[in-house]
Enzyme design. Structure first.
Site, PDB file in Angstrom:
ATOM      1  N   VAL A 112       0.816  -1.214   0.000  1.00 17.24           N
ATOM      2  CA  VAL A 112       0.000   0.000   0.000  1.00 17.24           C
ATOM      3  C   VAL A 112       0.852   1.267   0.000  1.00 17.24           C
ATOM      4  CG1 VAL A 112      -1.585   1.319   1.467  1.00 17.24           C
ATOM      5  CG2 VAL A 112      -2.078  -1.045   0.896  1.00 17.24           C
ATOM      6  N   LYS A 148      14.869  -3.250   2.067  1.00 16.46           N
ATOM      7  CA  LYS A 148      13.832  -2.855   1.113  1.00 16.46           C
ATOM      8  C   LYS A 148      14.187  -1.513   0.462  1.00 16.46           C
ATOM      9  CE  LYS A 148       9.311  -4.217   2.029  1.00 16.46           C
ATOM     10  NZ  LYS A 148       7.987  -4.151   2.651  1.00 16.46           N
ATOM     11  N   ARG A 158      -6.123  -4.093  -5.191  1.00 17.30           N
ATOM     12  CA  ARG A 158      -5.910  -5.539  -5.100  1.00 17.30           C
ATOM     13  C   ARG A 158      -4.479  -5.851  -5.496  1.00 17.30           C
ATOM     14  NH1 ARG A 158      -9.602  -7.024  -9.750  1.00 17.30           N
ATOM     15  NH2 ARG A 158      -8.801  -4.972 -10.240  1.00 17.30           N
ATOM     16  N   GLU A 159      -3.878  -6.824  -4.853  1.00 10.16           N
ATOM     17  CA  GLU A 159      -2.558  -7.263  -5.277  1.00 10.16           C
ATOM     18  C   GLU A 159      -2.678  -7.827  -6.689  1.00 10.16           C
ATOM     19  OE1 GLU A 159      -0.697  -9.736  -2.310  1.00 10.16           O
ATOM     20  OE2 GLU A 159      -1.293  -8.349  -0.729  1.00 10.16           O
ATOM     21  N   ASN A 212     -14.744  -5.016   2.393  1.00  6.45           N
ATOM     22  CA  ASN A 212     -14.037  -6.304   2.295  1.00  6.45           C
ATOM     23  C   ASN A 212     -14.927  -7.452   2.772  1.00  6.45           C
ATOM     24  OD1 ASN A 212     -11.723  -5.451   1.106  1.00  6.45           O
ATOM     25  ND2 ASN A 212     -10.398  -5.708   2.882  1.00  6.45           N
ATOM     26  N   LEU A 218     -18.022 -13.549  -7.915  1.00  5.65           N
ATOM     27  CA  LEU A 218     -18.923 -14.699  -7.920  1.00  5.65           C
ATOM     28  C   LEU A 218     -18.230 -15.908  -8.536  1.00  5.65           C
ATOM     29  CD1 LEU A 218     -22.505 -13.391  -8.890  1.00  5.65           C
ATOM     30  CD2 LEU A 218     -21.663 -14.125  -6.651  1.00  5.65           C
ATOM     31  N   GLY A 269      -8.267 -16.192   0.168  1.00  5.72           N
ATOM     32  CA  GLY A 269      -7.080 -16.058   1.012  1.00  5.72           C
ATOM     33  C   GLY A 269      -6.562 -14.641   0.896  1.00  5.72           C
ATOM     34  N   CYS A 297      -5.754  -9.656   3.214  1.00  6.24           N
ATOM     35  CA  CYS A 297      -6.810  -8.745   3.673  1.00  6.24           C
ATOM     36  C   CYS A 297      -8.112  -9.434   4.096  1.00  6.24           C
ATOM     37  CB  CYS A 297      -7.090  -7.710   2.598  1.00  6.24           C
ATOM     38  SG  CYS A 297      -5.725  -6.553   2.400  1.00  6.24           S
ATOM     39  N   LYS A 340      -3.735 -16.023  -5.175  1.00  6.17           N
ATOM     40  CA  LYS A 340      -4.411 -15.645  -6.415  1.00  6.17           C
ATOM     41  C   LYS A 340      -3.320 -15.423  -7.449  1.00  6.17           C
ATOM     42  CE  LYS A 340      -5.028 -10.922  -6.627  1.00  6.17           C
ATOM     43  NZ  LYS A 340      -5.859  -9.744  -6.506  1.00  6.17           N
TER      44      LYS A 340
HETATM   45  P1  NAD Z   1       3.219  -4.668   4.141  1.00  4.87           P
HETATM   46  O1  NAD Z   1       3.536  -5.564   5.257  1.00  4.87           O
HETATM   47  O2  NAD Z   1       3.455  -5.084   2.722  1.00  4.87           O
HETATM   48  O3  NAD Z   1       4.054  -3.300   4.335  1.00  4.87           O
HETATM   49  C1  NAD Z   1       4.127  -2.588   5.536  1.00  4.87           C
HETATM   50  C2  NAD Z   1       5.505  -1.893   5.576  1.00  4.87           C
HETATM   51  O4  NAD Z   1       5.546  -0.970   6.650  1.00  4.87           O
HETATM   52  C3  NAD Z   1       6.666  -2.846   5.796  1.00  4.87           C
HETATM   53  O5  NAD Z   1       7.605  -2.711   4.736  1.00  4.87           O
HETATM   54  C4  NAD Z   1       7.284  -2.399   7.135  1.00  4.87           C
HETATM   55  O6  NAD Z   1       8.682  -2.534   7.178  1.00  4.87           O
HETATM   56  C5  NAD Z   1       6.873  -0.949   7.172  1.00  4.87           C
HETATM   57  N1  NAD Z   1       6.822  -0.332   8.500  1.00  4.87           N
HETATM   58  C6  NAD Z   1       6.229  -0.794   9.623  1.00  4.87           C
HETATM   59  N2  NAD Z   1       6.376   0.104  10.620  1.00  4.87           N
HETATM   60  C7  NAD Z   1       7.066   1.150  10.103  1.00  4.87           C
HETATM   61  C8  NAD Z   1       7.497   2.398  10.631  1.00  4.87           C
HETATM   62  N3  NAD Z   1       7.235   2.778  11.897  1.00  4.87           N
HETATM   63  N4  NAD Z   1       8.194   3.222   9.837  1.00  4.87           N
HETATM   64  C9  NAD Z   1       8.460   2.884   8.560  1.00  4.87           C
HETATM   65  N5  NAD Z   1       8.061   1.725   8.006  1.00  4.87           N
HETATM   66  C10 NAD Z   1       7.364   0.876   8.771  1.00  4.87           C
HETATM   67  O7  NAD Z   1       1.716  -4.219   4.349  1.00  4.87           O
HETATM   68  P2  NAD Z   1       0.620  -3.858   3.221  1.00  4.87           P
HETATM   69  O8  NAD Z   1       0.157  -5.082   2.553  1.00  4.87           O
HETATM   70  O9  NAD Z   1       1.116  -2.701   2.428  1.00  4.87           O
HETATM   71  O10 NAD Z   1      -0.562  -3.376   4.164  1.00  4.87           O
HETATM   72  C11 NAD Z   1      -0.511  -2.143   4.857  1.00  4.87           C
HETATM   73  C12 NAD Z   1      -1.903  -1.791   5.335  1.00  4.87           C
HETATM   74  O11 NAD Z   1      -2.769  -1.578   4.214  1.00  4.87           O
HETATM   75  C13 NAD Z   1      -2.607  -2.876   6.166  1.00  4.87           C
HETATM   76  O12 NAD Z   1      -3.405  -2.238   7.123  1.00  4.87           O
HETATM   77  C14 NAD Z   1      -3.472  -3.595   5.147  1.00  4.87           C
HETATM   78  O13 NAD Z   1      -4.589  -4.197   5.747  1.00  4.87           O
HETATM   79  C15 NAD Z   1      -3.896  -2.453   4.270  1.00  4.87           C
HETATM   80  N6  NAD Z   1      -4.233  -2.845   2.895  1.00  4.87           N
HETATM   81  C16 NAD Z   1      -3.489  -3.768   2.220  1.00  4.87           C
HETATM   82  C17 NAD Z   1      -3.810  -4.103   0.903  1.00  4.87           C
HETATM   83  C18 NAD Z   1      -3.026  -5.139   0.141  1.00  4.87           C
HETATM   84  O14 NAD Z   1      -3.479  -5.548  -0.931  1.00  4.87           O
HETATM   85  N7  NAD Z   1      -1.887  -5.593   0.605  1.00  4.87           N
HETATM   86  C19 NAD Z   1      -4.892  -3.466   0.288  1.00  4.87           C
HETATM   87  C20 NAD Z   1      -5.619  -2.501   1.001  1.00  4.87           C
HETATM   88  C21 NAD Z   1      -5.281  -2.204   2.309  1.00  4.87           C
HETATM   89  C1  UDX Z   2      -8.637  -7.633  -1.491  1.00  3.92           C
HETATM   90  C2  UDX Z   2      -9.693  -6.590  -1.898  1.00  3.92           C
HETATM   91  O1  UDX Z   2     -10.267  -6.968  -3.151  1.00  3.92           O
HETATM   92  C3  UDX Z   2      -9.091  -5.215  -2.017  1.00  3.92           C
HETATM   93  O2  UDX Z   2     -10.093  -4.245  -2.305  1.00  3.92           O
HETATM   94  C4  UDX Z   2      -8.443  -4.875  -0.687  1.00  3.92           C
HETATM   95  O3  UDX Z   2      -7.886  -3.602  -0.760  1.00  3.92           O
HETATM   96  C5  UDX Z   2      -7.391  -5.922  -0.328  1.00  3.92           C
HETATM   97  O4  UDX Z   2      -8.026  -7.209  -0.283  1.00  3.92           O
HETATM   98  P1  UDX Z   2      -6.663  -8.959  -2.666  1.00  3.92           P
HETATM   99  O5  UDX Z   2      -6.566  -9.683  -1.387  1.00  3.92           O
HETATM  100  O6  UDX Z   2      -5.439  -8.418  -3.286  1.00  3.92           O
HETATM  101  O7  UDX Z   2      -7.672  -7.718  -2.526  1.00  3.92           O
HETATM  102  O8  UDX Z   2      -7.317  -9.946  -3.739  1.00  3.92           O
HETATM  103  P2  UDX Z   2      -8.749 -10.232  -4.386  1.00  3.92           P
HETATM  104  O9  UDX Z   2      -8.580 -10.195  -5.849  1.00  3.92           O
HETATM  105  O10 UDX Z   2      -9.842  -9.425  -3.817  1.00  3.92           O
HETATM  106  O11 UDX Z   2      -8.952 -11.777  -3.980  1.00  3.92           O
HETATM  107  C6  UDX Z   2      -9.013 -12.195  -2.633  1.00  3.92           C
HETATM  108  C7  UDX Z   2      -9.271 -13.662  -2.540  1.00  3.92           C
HETATM  109  O12 UDX Z   2     -10.597 -13.981  -2.987  1.00  3.92           O
HETATM  110  C8  UDX Z   2      -8.347 -14.522  -3.413  1.00  3.92           C
HETATM  111  O13 UDX Z   2      -7.974 -15.682  -2.700  1.00  3.92           O
HETATM  112  C9  UDX Z   2      -9.192 -14.884  -4.616  1.00  3.92           C
HETATM  113  O14 UDX Z   2      -8.811 -16.090  -5.221  1.00  3.92           O
HETATM  114  C10 UDX Z   2     -10.561 -14.997  -3.961  1.00  3.92           C
HETATM  115  N1  UDX Z   2     -11.667 -14.788  -4.918  1.00  3.92           N
HETATM  116  C11 UDX Z   2     -11.856 -13.564  -5.474  1.00  3.92           C
HETATM  117  C12 UDX Z   2     -12.535 -15.838  -5.212  1.00  3.92           C
HETATM  118  O15 UDX Z   2     -12.375 -16.951  -4.705  1.00  3.92           O
HETATM  119  N2  UDX Z   2     -13.569 -15.598  -6.070  1.00  3.92           N
HETATM  120  C13 UDX Z   2     -13.793 -14.396  -6.654  1.00  3.92           C
HETATM  121  O16 UDX Z   2     -14.758 -14.263  -7.418  1.00  3.92           O
HETATM  122  C14 UDX Z   2     -12.909 -13.333  -6.349  1.00  3.92           C
END
Ligand code: NAD
Ligand code: UDX
Length: 439
Positions: free
Chosen positions: A17, A41, A159-160, A216, A258, A265, A268, A329
């Protein structure tokens, strides 16, 4: 891209993020510094190497580094001067009791408080429980009573695997604040998004915080719903693919999320649904639907192995399983809460030997799995196998040569847990075939 000097941005956290937020805003022309505690990193990013697997990220990082508006550092104090908006994008992992662990968010707030200089918006992008904005505000106020700042909720929906396009072309932007100055800054910040612009929804901070969990949980609900309907289809001899298509054509339902499968998985849905339950419990409210969504998904992930065992005639003891896909995924190397792991573990427990191939997630999987042989491609994986399990719908697995696969397998069986193929297209090659919710 023209240089947009009017707003300076710092992101705390350079994970999925924080990094994508920083890189995309720099690509819109803002000056951005991404700060992360993880020195490795930051070193990688400064060298133009990506710490995460995300399509399109590398080109954007390199371009904006080269053009001098994107910086990576471990030093928050060096990044903060003149910052207008600081994004908190650190992790909020699941604590033991299911709640969101806020230690990284609070630590980030503690670190930035003494560095505030001029009016600064602190935008929380991490997914955080309702009331976290209040806590962050109180903590900063305690450390820096004179500071001029506003804490805003700005949840992220990317989404990732599709992070860049989701970020740059979002369905909506949610901004939670009652502070007019902060609202103006955030409106300016998001102005360059697109010609028409996504709707920007302004609301209060608590609503914005809860909205992220509700979104979510709703998507997770759609998935658990269709997964149960898929089981019902199997029980009554109906076809879930046609059913979901027909349902999804109704605008009120919509076709997305759907697709039935082995259970959701990722980093999130699993943790955010549990955190929502914790928020509800602490507030004395009911969240019975989400409770069942979580139960259905947990049971499903654990029970998928039995589908494979049934296909193998009731036992996989002494058999070799070829696992195609380990990531939760496609298009990511992320294996957090991937359904592939419980499937592998349960098949191993039932006496199977497991070979596996994933285009990106094998290195990430190694610390989590034991006694798995990692292969170079789908065909290498199938060598000597008694059954193939397609667990992640990577495009690499969308046009497999079944003749070639069959030639190297000990027995021709295919468990398609993502409904990638039409049953007749696989059976034509002499395979025994099962999928999800289809005759
Ligand atoms: P991540 O683990 O990939 O990254 C978090 C980063 O923050 C790490 O690199 C860590 O070293 C760094 N960090 C932690 N404490 C720190 C500090 N004090 N100073 C500087 N760096 C610091 O996490 P992410 O997947 O990016 O998720 C972050 C947040 O966003 C979570 O709350 C998650 O739920 C939310 N989110 C994630 C996604 C996603 O697809 N991954 C999507 C939407 C929201
Ligand atoms: C999710 C949310 O979509 C995103 O908005 C939020 O910010 C982070 O969490 P992500 O986890 O990256 O994103 O993947 P997503 O594409 O949403 O899929 C999540 C899981 O659901 C995966 O395991 C995927 O395989 C599963 N999935 C998704 C299904 O099984 N069926 C579907 O129709 C869609």
């Amino acid at each position: 891209m023209t240089r947009r000097r009017d707003l300076k941005i710092t992101t705390i956290g350079a994970g999925y993020v924080g990094l994508v937020t920083g890189v995309c805003f720099s690509d819109f022309g803002y000056d951005v510094t991404c700060v992360d505690k993880n020195a490795r990193k930051i070193e990688q990013l400064n060298a133009g190497e990506m710490p995460i697997f995300e399509d399109g990220l590398e080109a954007l990082v390199k371009r904006n580094l080269r053009e001098g508006r994107l910086y990576f550092t471990t030093d928050l104090a060096a990044a903060m001067p003149d910052t207008d908006v600081v994004f908190i994008g650190v992790g909020t992992p699941q604590a033991e009791d299911g709640s969101a662990d806020l230690q990284y968010v609070m630590a980030a707030a503690r670190e930035l408080a003494p560095l505030l200089d001029g009016f600064t918006v602190i935008a929380i992008k991490s997914t955080v429980p309702v009331g976290t904005g209040d806590k962050v505000e109180a903590l900063i106020r305690e450390i820096a009573p004179e500071a001029d700042f506003a804490v805003v909720s700005n949840p992220e929906f990317l989404r990732e695997g599709a992070a860049i396009s989701d970020f740059k072309d979002p369905d909506r932007v949610i901004i939670g604040t009652n502070n007019d100055k902060a609202r103006d800054v955030m409106a300016r910040l998001y102005r360059p998004f697109s010609a028409l612009g996504p709707p920007i929804v302004f609301t209060d901070r608590r609503t914005s915080e809860l909205l992220k969990y509700a979104a979510n949980a709703f998507l997770a609900t759609k998935i658990s719903f269709i997964n149960e309907i898929a089981d019902l289809c199997e029980a009554v001899g109906a076809n879930v693919t046609d059913l979901a298509f027909g349902m999804g054509l109704d605008d009120r339902i919509g076709s997305k999320y759907l697709a039935p499968g082995p259970g959701y998985g990722g980093s999130c849905f699993p943790k955010d649904t549990l955190a929502l339950l914790d928020i509800a419990e602490k507030a004395g409210a009911q969240a019975r639907i989400v409770e069942q969504v979580v139960n259905v998904n947990d049971t499903r992930k654990r029970s998928m192995a039995s589908k494979v065992i049934d296909l193998c005639g009731g036992s996989v003891s002494g058999m070799t399983v070829a696992m195609l896909g380990l990531a939760f995924k496609p298009d990511t190397d992320d294996v957090r809460e991937t359904p592939a792991f419980p499937i592998i573990e349960n098949l191993q427990r039932a006496g199977a030997t497991v070979r596996a191939f994933d285009p990106a997630a094998m290195a990430e999987s190694k610390p989590h799995l034991t006694d798995v042989t990692y292969c170079s491609d789908a065909y290498d994986c199938a060598a000597g196998a008694d059954v193939i399990v397609l667990a992640t719908e990577w495009s690499h697995f969308a046009a497999l040569d079944f003749h070639r696969l069959g030639e190297q397998m000990a027995a021709k069986r295919f468990a398609d847990l993502r409904n990638v193929y039409r049953p007749e297209d696989v059976r034509r090659y002499g395979f025994e075939y099962v999928s999800i919710g289809r005759p």
